[in-house]
Design a protein around this motif. Structure first.
Motif, PDB file in Angstrom:
ATOM      1  N   HIS A  20      34.443  40.898  35.634  1.00  0.00           N
ATOM      2  CA  HIS A  20      33.467  41.946  36.337  1.00  0.00           C
ATOM      3  C   HIS A  20      33.638  41.708  37.915  1.00  0.00           C
ATOM      4  O   HIS A  20      33.393  42.410  38.565  1.00  0.00           O
ATOM      5  CB  HIS A  20      32.126  41.886  35.831  1.00  0.00           C
ATOM      6  CG  HIS A  20      32.034  42.698  34.531  1.00  0.00           C
ATOM      7  ND1 HIS A  20      30.688  43.220  34.098  1.00  0.00           N
ATOM      8  CD2 HIS A  20      32.845  42.911  33.538  1.00  0.00           C
ATOM      9  CE1 HIS A  20      31.022  43.875  32.985  1.00  0.00           C
ATOM     10  NE2 HIS A  20      32.041  43.777  32.646  1.00  0.00           N
ATOM     11  N   TYR A  21      33.695  40.348  38.241  1.00  0.00           N
ATOM     12  CA  TYR A  21      33.356  40.242  39.537  1.00  0.00           C
ATOM     13  C   TYR A  21      34.451  39.302  40.359  1.00  0.00           C
ATOM     14  O   TYR A  21      34.383  39.014  41.410  1.00  0.00           O
ATOM     15  CB  TYR A  21      32.006  39.261  39.851  1.00  0.00           C
ATOM     16  CG  TYR A  21      30.930  39.973  39.103  1.00  0.00           C
ATOM     17  CD1 TYR A  21      30.281  41.176  40.079  1.00  0.00           C
ATOM     18  CD2 TYR A  21      30.264  39.871  38.041  1.00  0.00           C
ATOM     19  CE1 TYR A  21      29.099  41.755  39.776  1.00  0.00           C
ATOM     20  CE2 TYR A  21      29.236  40.569  37.519  1.00  0.00           C
ATOM     21  CZ  TYR A  21      28.711  41.526  38.074  1.00  0.00           C
ATOM     22  OH  TYR A  21      27.785  42.127  37.728  1.00  0.00           O
ATOM     23  N   THR A  23      37.986  38.361  42.105  1.00  0.00           N
ATOM     24  CA  THR A  23      38.828  38.921  43.162  1.00  0.00           C
ATOM     25  C   THR A  23      40.154  39.363  42.573  1.00  0.00           C
ATOM     26  O   THR A  23      40.403  38.522  41.554  1.00  0.00           O
ATOM     27  CB  THR A  23      38.972  38.226  44.481  1.00  0.00           C
ATOM     28  OG1 THR A  23      39.769  36.936  44.018  1.00  0.00           O
ATOM     29  CG2 THR A  23      37.706  37.919  45.235  1.00  0.00           C
ATOM     30  N   PRO A  24      41.028  40.125  43.049  1.00  0.00           N
ATOM     31  CA  PRO A  24      42.308  40.230  42.411  1.00  0.00           C
ATOM     32  C   PRO A  24      43.355  39.209  42.073  1.00  0.00           C
ATOM     33  O   PRO A  24      43.759  38.919  41.218  1.00  0.00           O
ATOM     34  CB  PRO A  24      42.835  41.430  43.290  1.00  0.00           C
ATOM     35  CG  PRO A  24      41.872  42.293  43.843  1.00  0.00           C
ATOM     36  CD  PRO A  24      40.747  41.146  43.950  1.00  0.00           C
ATOM     37  N   LEU A  38      43.425  46.043  37.355  1.00  0.00           N
ATOM     38  CA  LEU A  38      42.244  45.368  38.076  1.00  0.00           C
ATOM     39  C   LEU A  38      40.839  46.241  38.137  1.00  0.00           C
ATOM     40  O   LEU A  38      41.096  47.378  38.351  1.00  0.00           O
ATOM     41  CB  LEU A  38      42.705  44.602  39.287  1.00  0.00           C
ATOM     42  CG  LEU A  38      43.705  43.521  38.931  1.00  0.00           C
ATOM     43  CD1 LEU A  38      44.435  43.212  40.317  1.00  0.00           C
ATOM     44  CD2 LEU A  38      43.253  42.173  38.203  1.00  0.00           C
ATOM     45  N   GLU A  39      39.946  45.628  38.362  1.00  0.00           N
ATOM     46  CA  GLU A  39      38.734  46.380  38.752  1.00  0.00           C
ATOM     47  C   GLU A  39      38.027  47.375  37.857  1.00  0.00           C
ATOM     48  O   GLU A  39      37.729  48.449  38.129  1.00  0.00           O
ATOM     49  CB  GLU A  39      38.895  47.210  40.202  1.00  0.00           C
ATOM     50  CG  GLU A  39      39.218  46.271  41.326  1.00  0.00           C
ATOM     51  CD  GLU A  39      38.158  45.583  41.782  1.00  0.00           C
ATOM     52  OE1 GLU A  39      36.712  45.947  41.843  1.00  0.00           O
ATOM     53  OE2 GLU A  39      38.042  44.577  42.606  1.00  0.00           O
ATOM     54  N   TYR A  40      38.408  47.024  36.462  1.00  0.00           N
ATOM     55  CA  TYR A  40      38.161  48.196  35.500  1.00  0.00           C
ATOM     56  C   TYR A  40      36.646  48.343  35.392  1.00  0.00           C
ATOM     57  O   TYR A  40      36.388  49.616  35.351  1.00  0.00           O
ATOM     58  CB  TYR A  40      38.586  47.633  34.095  1.00  0.00           C
ATOM     59  CG  TYR A  40      38.324  48.398  32.872  1.00  0.00           C
ATOM     60  CD1 TYR A  40      39.012  49.604  32.557  1.00  0.00           C
ATOM     61  CD2 TYR A  40      37.143  48.025  32.226  1.00  0.00           C
ATOM     62  CE1 TYR A  40      38.580  50.194  31.577  1.00  0.00           C
ATOM     63  CE2 TYR A  40      36.864  48.779  31.017  1.00  0.00           C
ATOM     64  CZ  TYR A  40      37.447  49.795  30.711  1.00  0.00           C
ATOM     65  OH  TYR A  40      37.331  50.608  29.475  1.00  0.00           O
ATOM     66  N   ALA A  42      34.605  48.663  37.832  1.00  0.00           N
ATOM     67  CA  ALA A  42      34.319  49.375  38.931  1.00  0.00           C
ATOM     68  C   ALA A  42      35.001  50.816  38.713  1.00  0.00           C
ATOM     69  O   ALA A  42      34.434  51.911  38.973  1.00  0.00           O
ATOM     70  CB  ALA A  42      34.602  48.895  40.038  1.00  0.00           C
ATOM     71  N   ARG A  43      35.957  50.749  38.288  1.00  0.00           N
ATOM     72  CA  ARG A  43      36.951  52.366  37.836  1.00  0.00           C
ATOM     73  C   ARG A  43      36.159  52.989  36.815  1.00  0.00           C
ATOM     74  O   ARG A  43      36.304  54.209  36.814  1.00  0.00           O
ATOM     75  CB  ARG A  43      38.331  51.739  37.490  1.00  0.00           C
ATOM     76  CG  ARG A  43      39.105  51.377  38.850  1.00  0.00           C
ATOM     77  CD  ARG A  43      40.635  51.231  38.519  1.00  0.00           C
ATOM     78  NE  ARG A  43      40.918  50.188  37.752  1.00  0.00           N
ATOM     79  CZ  ARG A  43      41.462  50.324  36.478  1.00  0.00           C
ATOM     80  NH1 ARG A  43      41.904  51.435  36.106  1.00  0.00           N
ATOM     81  NH2 ARG A  43      41.732  49.248  35.782  1.00  0.00           N
ATOM     82  N   ARG A  69      28.419  44.654  36.137  1.00  0.00           N
ATOM     83  CA  ARG A  69      29.090  45.205  37.174  1.00  0.00           C
ATOM     84  C   ARG A  69      29.196  46.844  37.029  1.00  0.00           C
ATOM     85  O   ARG A  69      28.943  47.300  38.134  1.00  0.00           O
ATOM     86  CB  ARG A  69      30.856  44.678  37.351  1.00  0.00           C
ATOM     87  CG  ARG A  69      31.667  45.223  38.379  1.00  0.00           C
ATOM     88  CD  ARG A  69      31.046  44.866  39.545  1.00  0.00           C
ATOM     89  NE  ARG A  69      31.623  45.667  40.791  1.00  0.00           N
ATOM     90  CZ  ARG A  69      32.840  45.142  41.450  1.00  0.00           C
ATOM     91  NH1 ARG A  69      33.623  44.150  40.738  1.00  0.00           N
ATOM     92  NH2 ARG A  69      33.256  45.827  42.194  1.00  0.00           N
ATOM     93  N   GLU A  73      27.586  49.399  39.897  1.00  0.00           N
ATOM     94  CA  GLU A  73      28.438  50.351  40.338  1.00  0.00           C
ATOM     95  C   GLU A  73      27.845  51.808  40.453  1.00  0.00           C
ATOM     96  O   GLU A  73      27.711  52.637  41.313  1.00  0.00           O
ATOM     97  CB  GLU A  73      29.743  50.408  39.785  1.00  0.00           C
ATOM     98  CG  GLU A  73      30.631  49.259  40.290  1.00  0.00           C
ATOM     99  CD  GLU A  73      31.085  49.049  41.679  1.00  0.00           C
ATOM    100  OE1 GLU A  73      31.298  50.152  42.164  1.00  0.00           O
ATOM    101  OE2 GLU A  73      31.158  48.010  41.944  1.00  0.00           O
TER     102      GLU A  73
END
Ligand SMILES: C[S@@+](CC[C@H](N)C(=O)[O-])C[C@H]1O[C@@H](n2cnc3c(N)ncnc32)[C@H](O)[C@@H]1O
Length: 254
Positions: A20-21, A23-24, A38-40, A42-43, A69, A73
């Motif tokens: 969730h948090y 970085t890439p 990545l960033e699922y 948020a997406r 997360r 968002e």
């Protein structure tokens, strides 16, 4: 350990804080690999929410929020958001993130070697809009009220009785409101007894897919707006990952 107890473990907590948090480069420390996954969390919000449909102010519910997360968002678009998860441990940590904005943890490198890290709620998100509570998505408290957005990310195939949860949705989503439901369709008897699966089996000699069952159950109350494929990447350790593709569907309450 029962499979559902996994979400109370330190390992799950570490994997989900990173998922969730992270970085890439914390999640994927290689110059190759599925960076589009990545960033699922948020997406699930940015790629699925229809901001043009939102009233002001808007209320949102994140069912199966884990460490929160996507719940945070949703606060970019809605003024009140409730995140609910069955895991006491996840909710305890999500509440700390809500109160402090950050939490220290460690993620796995190899064996028992770990790297220390800090999970940070992204700057610019108003944490005061968010509340977390422990609860069962199959038996929600009766006084939750109604919502303009309900998100269920990767929850339905982890429930004992997914239909019971789906049946509660019409009463939770306001007319014109949005339901965002994502699932990698990973049906496992450890979590869901076979007769309760929504797809991934044959009936009368014909394959049954999750999407068609979702349509059969939801379409009396919701209109299917979009179906998209959302890849995601969960790191187990530096050299082992779960790469999955969730089926994301968005629905508008009639
Ligand atoms: C696969 S994880 C997905 C978490 C998060 N939505 C995400 O996409 O990263 C499934 C989550 O559902 C939660 N969960 C399982 N059964 C639940 C239930 N009956 N009610 C609410 N949450 C549940 C687990 O604790 C876990 O956090």
């Amino acid at each position: 350990m029962n499979a559902p107890d996994f979400y109370e473990t330190e390992r799950a907590l570490s994997e989900y804080l990173l998922f969730h948090y992270g970085t890439p480069t914390q999640i994927l420390p290689w110059p190759f690999g599925p960076a589009t996954a990545l960033e699922y969390p948020a997406r699930c919000v940015s790629e699925c929410i229809d901001t043009a449909r939102l009233p002001a102010p808007a209320r949102a519910l994140d069912l199966g929020c884990a460490v929160g997360r996507s719940t945070f968002e949703l606060a970019r678009h809605c003024s009140e958001i409730i995140g609910i998860d069955y895991s006491h441990r996840f909710i305890e940590v999500a509440r700390q993130l809500q109160q402090q904005g950050s939490i220290s943890y460690a993620y796995a490198e190899e064996g028992i070697l770990t790297t220390p890290a800090t999970a940070l709620v992204p700057a610019g998100i108003d944490r005061h809009r968010v509340k977390f509570e422990q609860g069962d998505a199959q038996a929600l408290r009766a006084d939750l009220g109604m919502f303009d957005v309900v998100l269920m990310a990767n929850l339905v195939d982890r429930l004992r009785e997914p239909r019971r949860c789906l049946d509660s949705l019409p009463a939770l989503v306001r007319s014109g409101g949005q339901l965002i439901l994502t699932t990698p369709c990973t049906w496992l008897e450890d979590y869901t007894a076979r007769p309760q699966w929504l797809g991934g089996f044959e009936e009368n000699g014909r394959p049954v897919r999750t999407l068609e069952t979702l349509q059969a159950v939801l379409e009396p109350h919701f209109t299917l707006d979009r179906a998209l494929d959302l890849p995601f990447l969960i790191r187990e350790h530096a050299r082992k990952f779960q790469w999955s593709v969730a089926l994301a569907t968005t629905w508008i309450r009639r």
